[in-house]
Design a protein around this motif. Structure first.
Motif, mmCIF file in Angstrom:
data_model
loop_
_atom_site.group_PDB
_atom_site.id
_atom_site.type_symbol
_atom_site.label_atom_id
_atom_site.label_comp_id
_atom_site.label_asym_id
_atom_site.label_seq_id
_atom_site.Cartn_x
_atom_site.Cartn_y
_atom_site.Cartn_z
ATOM 1 N N ILE A 1 0.848 -1.192 0.000
ATOM 2 C CA ILE A 1 0.000 0.000 0.000
ATOM 3 C C ILE A 1 0.884 1.242 0.000
ATOM 4 N N ASP A 2 0.710 2.113 -1.014
ATOM 5 C CA ASP A 2 1.404 3.400 -1.102
ATOM 6 C C ASP A 2 2.912 3.258 -1.032
ATOM 7 N N GLY A 3 3.444 2.191 -1.596
ATOM 8 C CA GLY A 3 4.887 2.002 -1.546
ATOM 9 C C GLY A 3 5.663 2.833 -2.541
ATOM 10 N N ASP A 4 4.965 3.453 -3.516
ATOM 11 C CA ASP A 4 5.662 4.257 -4.526
ATOM 12 C C ASP A 4 5.869 5.696 -4.082
ATOM 13 N N ILE A 5 5.347 6.076 -2.928
ATOM 14 C CA ILE A 5 5.528 7.443 -2.446
ATOM 15 C C ILE A 5 6.815 7.482 -1.624
ATOM 16 N N TRP A 6 7.834 8.106 -2.176
ATOM 17 C CA TRP A 6 9.147 8.137 -1.525
ATOM 18 C C TRP A 6 9.208 9.355 -0.606
ATOM 19 N N ALA A 7 8.838 9.162 0.633
ATOM 20 C CA ALA A 7 8.908 10.229 1.627
ATOM 21 C C ALA A 7 10.034 9.914 2.606
ATOM 22 N N ASP A 8 10.241 10.824 3.552
ATOM 23 C CA ASP A 8 11.250 10.582 4.578
ATOM 24 C C ASP A 8 10.836 9.393 5.433
ATOM 25 N N GLY A 9 11.808 8.608 5.830
ATOM 26 C CA GLY A 9 11.516 7.457 6.670
ATOM 27 C C GLY A 9 11.155 6.229 5.864
ATOM 28 N N ASP A 10 10.601 5.238 6.541
ATOM 29 C CA ASP A 10 10.276 3.960 5.913
ATOM 30 C C ASP A 10 8.932 4.041 5.194
ATOM 31 N N VAL A 11 8.671 3.040 4.341
ATOM 32 C CA VAL A 11 7.389 2.979 3.637
ATOM 33 C C VAL A 11 6.289 2.641 4.625
#
Length: 635
Positions: free
Chosen positions: A556-566
């Motif tokens: 779920i929402d793994g393509d959003i590269w934000a700070d921290g872990d997925v």
């Protein structure tokens, strides 16, 4: 029709088919003899001179319409229908005037005039509850007529180019505001369409949607005008519509504005005027009149020749050959979620067949009885089989090997830009045909190598967490399904997960008991709920034993590269750790973080020496353990 003698044409005939004249003739004959003044009672016998109940029409063919003229394999004279006077299929036609009058009546308009309308309506559908104006608009576009208001009456008039008024210099007034008597305007060429397309329903055959198109020779204008209507026309009539549109657009680039004195009250909107002045000559249709003392006229140039019917041969309709009910192939795909909008527990279905038997009905039930309709598949999925082997490839990067050849049963494939592929395009499932064994991959290039056979290359392997299902090789004959939106999920409750259910599928027009229906039983685990395999599994030997670590993946929402872990994607973070030697589990533990230690004493007692494997799988409370990632070690 050609005259019987000399092979010529009847007087005033262009040689074109004229169903309107045929209709008008029959109406004239019937109405004439239906008038008691014209058809008196005989003085010799009790009855009128001509018994209208016994009028017979020549030209009624005994062969059933539309199989004649549609079935060319049975009869060789099918083309004669389009060029002759046969009444089959034409006796139900209605005049354009009667259809417009009915629309007016249903809309509450009582004061109207349709005496100037001419045309034959073979069929017209109004699918929505709408206004009278909206219902009339497709007819106005298709048949070329205007609606104008005259003295409180709504007047409909076919465009025929006939001149109603001739105007010279003495008839035109001087407009003090513009300091002109007459001004001409020409629209820019960019505003004129160089190509016209019109979608309509084809008459006399299967009543399929077809499109007529016309382009002026040598025209390089980039604009295209498209329109569609639920109007039944022959192909020749559809061609006439687009021809008229294009010619009107070209000629209508020229418009004129002039003034008339108040005495010229007989000229109204929709009238055609012929201008013959010292500065200009031409024929124009009045579009707008502004009453401001003077009558300010805005008119568009026309050419009467545009509205004159041209002689041409009409092609007879052809029915599509009948396809008897044949079994269809249907595949269940219990696969991961791809967009996030799906029901994660429900499988997809994809149907294929060559020839395509039409809509496919899918029935389901908890037992082999009392089936309920689950879905009706109206479009064949793009399905094929591999013609070459596909070896195991890398994941997370482009697979640059030779690719794989696929022969399609239905559909086509095409290449895509790299950015488009990364956005989700060209996604396919490759598997052995069972519901839960599908690798999801994408391709960038599709090269046609032979009929319905493509070579797919530029691959992204093991997509959507299916890397754990990638075998050493997908053999020749593996099934391929294009996930382009045609395969869709069935309506299956979450409570049905893992429970065997019964399914029957076949041509929708046949009963479920027909031999063309097939029967299967399946149970679906709900792969959309399955956790992804972990990534970057590492094992390091230390004095204390083996230190194992990994990186969590998410469905779920793994393509959003934000700070921290997925995002976790599960209720709690849990992993199953297994140690196997000779394919036997010697240790199994559950941990809550992405690391684990295998102590020296446990290693020595459980492994001793030789090779062993460490497997890691993330755990879902709804699904259980997902696919594993493993590392091979030696002690």
């Amino acid at each position: 029709m050609q005259a019987a003698l000399g092979g010529g044409l009847p007087p005033s005939s262009t040689g074109a088919r004229d169903d309107l004249m045929q209709m008008q003739y029959l109406q004239a004959v019937v109405s004439h003899f239906g008038d008691p003044a014209q058809n008196p009672v005989s003085t010799i016998y009790e009855g009128r001179m001509v018994d209208t109940q016994r009028i017979h029409l020549w030209g009624w063919d005994p062969r059933p319409f539309p199989f004649w003229p549609g079935n060319r394999t049975a009869w060789s004279d099918c083309d004669d229908y389009a060029r002759g006077a046969a009444l089959n299929g034409r006796s139900t036609n209605r005049s354009l005037a009667s259809v417009v009058a009915e629309i007016c009546e249903r809309s509450g308009v009582r004061d109207y005039d349709v005496s100037g309308l001419f045309g034959v309506v073979r069929g017209y559908a109004v699918n929505d509850i709408t206004t009278g104006r909206s219902a009339l608009q497709p007819l106005m576009v298709s048949y070329g007529f205007d609606a104008v208001e005259r003295d409180g009456q709504l007047v409909f008039r076919s465009r025929d180019g006939q001149v109603h008024h001739a105007l010279g210099d003495a008839d035109i007034a001087y407009d003090a505001e513009t300091d002109l008597s007459l001004s001409l305007t020409r629209a820019a060429a960019a505003e004129i369409s160089g190509r016209v397309q019109y979608a309509h329903i084809a008459a006399d055959g299967d009543y399929a949607a077809v499109a007529a198109e016309i382009v002026l020779p040598g025209d390089d204008a980039p604009t295209v005008t498209r329109s569609e209507a639920q109007v039944v026309l022959t192909r020749a009539e559809g061609k006439e519509v687009v021809t008229r549109w294009l010619q009107e657009a070209r000629i209508g680039r020229d418009s004129v504005r002039f003034a008339l004195p108040p005495s010229q009250l007989d000229i109204g909107a929709g009238d055609t005027v012929a201008l013959d002045t010292a500065t200009h000559q031409g024929t124009y249709r009045v579009d707008r009149i502004e009453e401001s003392g003077l009558r300010l006229i805005e008119a568009t140039r026309i050419e009467p020749e545009v509205y004159r019917r041209q002689a041409g041969l009409e092609d007879a309709a052809q029915l599509q050959p009948y396809v008897s009910p044949i079994p269809a192939e249907l595949f269940f795909l219990d696969i991961p979620i791809l967009t996030g909008d799906e029901a994660p527990h429900a499988p997809y279905v994809a149907a294929a067949g060559r020839p395509w038997p039409g809509n496919i009905a899918l029935y389901g039930a908890p037992q082999d009885s009392n089936y309920g309709l689950l879905d009706e598949l109206t479009e064949p999925a793009t399905v094929g089989v591999t013609q070459s082997t596909l070896s195991q490839g890398p994941t997370g990067i482009w697979d640059r090997q030779d690719g794989v050849e696929v022969n399609l049963v239905n559909g086509t494939l095409s290449s895509a830009l790299q950015s488009t592929v990364l956005a989700g395009a060209n996604t396919i499932a490759v598997g052995d045909g069972t519901p839960d064994n599908w690798e999801i991959l994408q391709f960038q290039s599709a090269t046609l190598v032979s009929e319905r056979t493509y070579r797919l290359s530029g691959l992204l392997r093991g997509q959507a967490g299916s890397v754990g299902l990638m075998p050493d090789v997908w053999p020749i004959g593996s099934t391929v399904v294009l996930l382009n939106g045609v395969p869709r999920q069935i309506n299956l409750s979450a409570a049905s997960r893992g429970i065997e259910r019964h399914y029957r599928f076949g041509p929708a027009q046949q009963p479920i008991s027909d031999p063309s229906f097939r029967y299967v039983t399946e149970a679906f685990a709900g792969i959309g709920l399955r956790p992804y395999p972990v990534a970057h599994l590492r094992a390091k030997t230390t004095d204390a034993g083996q230190e194992v670590s990994w990186i969590r993946c998410t469905r779920i929402d793994g393509d959003i590269w934000a700070d921290g872990d997925v995002p976790l994607g599960e209720v709690t973070e849990l992993y199953r750790v297994r140690v196997l030697k000779n394919d036997l589990v010697v240790r199994e533990e559950t941990v809550t973080s992405p690391q684990w230690a295998y102590g020296v004493s446990d290693l020595t007692a459980e492994i001793g020496y030789g090779f062993y494997t460490i497997e890691i799988a993330q755990i879902s409370e709804r699904f259980g353990a997902g696919l594993t990632s493993n590392v091979l070690r030696y002690l």
